[in-house]
Motif scaffolding. Structure first.
Motif, PDB file in Angstrom:
ATOM      1  N   SER A  21      75.636  23.018  -7.268  1.00 10.44           N
ATOM      2  CA  SER A  21      75.366  21.633  -7.629  1.00 10.44           C
ATOM      3  C   SER A  21      75.867  20.321  -6.745  1.00 10.44           C
ATOM      4  N   ILE A  34      78.007  17.726 -12.121  1.00 12.88           N
ATOM      5  CA  ILE A  34      79.560  17.634 -11.633  1.00 12.88           C
ATOM      6  C   ILE A  34      79.890  18.878 -10.560  1.00 12.88           C
ATOM      7  N   THR A  42      79.578  24.254 -13.724  1.00  7.87           N
ATOM      8  CA  THR A  42      78.576  24.065 -14.371  1.00  7.87           C
ATOM      9  C   THR A  42      78.246  24.956 -15.557  1.00  7.87           C
ATOM     10  N   ASP A  61      69.572  23.646 -11.887  1.00 10.46           N
ATOM     11  CA  ASP A  61      71.016  23.743 -11.321  1.00 10.46           C
ATOM     12  C   ASP A  61      71.454  24.693 -12.418  1.00 10.46           C
TER      13      ASP A  61
HETATM   14 MG    MG Z   1      77.582  23.929 -10.372  1.00 10.70          MG
END
Ligand code: MG
Ligand code: GDP
Ligand code: K
Length: 295
Positions: A21, A34, A42, A61
């Motif tokens: 991320s 975040i 995540t 992601d």
């Molecule tokens: Mg992540």
């Protein structure tokens, strides 16, 4: 429009905490995902969209690949696995500090037709070049990666080389998203994620994993945009930790979240936080769904 315009999808997969991320935010140039030192930061598949004159690259992601203990954990693994199929390229990210190749993860790539690149992150904390060479060799022996890039997502090292390579993977095609869009998340999702990030930074052990955040409603009140959010935990003890002595902890989390939401959404908000106990929500499909985890 440029007739050679390219567009396509690139997914980022790897173990929790390798920096997926952080990498995405660095590429997009603003925070859309975040991050934290904790696994399972995540939880949902998040799209990050990078558009230039020449291309539109849509990054996927994913939650880290790990051994699931909960229904939520199983869902996270499925999400990561499904992000490997049908991509124009896959970035497999590893943390150079963690060392040599892990066969059981590389097995996920067997039969995948898109090019998979090995991304060795966190080279800013590198011990020696010999060590990183060893890591690269062990991975390259374990799977025919299309290429490898040592990077630092935090310092931005080598990201331009990764991008130059990825552009070549994109087919010629029209953009799928508007040129100002940077993510597929709604403002409600962004707000709840930012609140959850602040909880992650302030809590330890089982608490971070037991937390979900729900934006209940928003309203304009005397010219102020009010956001009412609930932090859901699994036990009363967790609720007490989150509220803190005299409400100090909750106040701190609220202040940090509000400041960041103001910045990211470019709107001044007034944040009202509640904490609620919902026993065993991570194992209940109906709760998972209502808290936004239903991929
Ligand atoms: Mg992540
Ligand atoms: P993810 O779980 O793979 O998405 O990892 P995150 O992006 O949440 O990052 C996990 C932790 O690694 C965070 O504390 C980041 O600040 C840290 N991190 C990410 N990239 C780098 C990097 O290039 N160098 C260093 N030193 N730390 C990093
Ligand atoms: K993390």
């Amino acid at each position: 429009m440029n007739t050679k315009f390219r567009s396509g999808f690139i997914s980022i997969v790897g173990r929790p905490n390798v920096g997926k991320s952080t990498f995405l935010n660095a590429i997009i140039g603003q925070k859309i995902a975040i991050t934290s030192p904790k696994p399972q930061t995540t939880r949902n598949r998040i799209l990050g969209i990078k558009t230039t004159q020449d291309y539109q690259m849509v990054f996927v992601d994913t939650p880290g690949i790990h051994k699931p203990k909960h229904e939520l954990g199983r869902l996270l693994d499925q999400t990561a696995q499904s992000a490997i199929e049908g991509m124009d390229a896959v970035l497999f990210m590893v943390d150079q500090e963690k060392g040599l190749a892990e066969d059981h993860i590389i097995r996920l790539f067997q039969g995948v037709s898109s090019p998979v690149y090995l991304i060795i992150n966190k080279v800013d904390t590198l011990k020696s070049k010999i060590e990183i060479d060893k890591i690269i060799i062990s991975y390259m022996n374990a799977y025919p990666f299309a290429g490898f890039f040592p990077i630092s997502a935090i310092e931005g090292t080598n990201l331009n080389h990764v991008m130059d390579e990825l552009v070549k993977c994109l087919p010629v095609g029209y953009p799928l998203f508007g040129e100002t869009e940077v993510t597929d998340q709604s403002d409600f999702q962004l707000m709840s994620e930012i609140i959850r990030e602040k909880v992650l930074y302030h809590t330890q052990e089982e608490v971070p994993h037991a937390v979900a955040v729900v934006i209940e409603h928003t309203e304009m009140n005397a010219g102020v945009y009010e956001v009412h959010a609930t932090i859901v935990v699994e036990r009363n003890t967790q609720k007490q930790i989150l509220i803190g002595k005299g409400g100090d902890m909750l106040k701190q989390i609220g202040t940090e979240a509000r400041k960041e939401i103001n910045k990211i959404l470019d709107t001044k908000i007034h944040l009202i936080l509640w904490v609620k106990v919902k026993k065993d929500w991570r194992n209940r499909p109906s709760d998972l769904k209502s808290f936004g985890y239903d991929k």
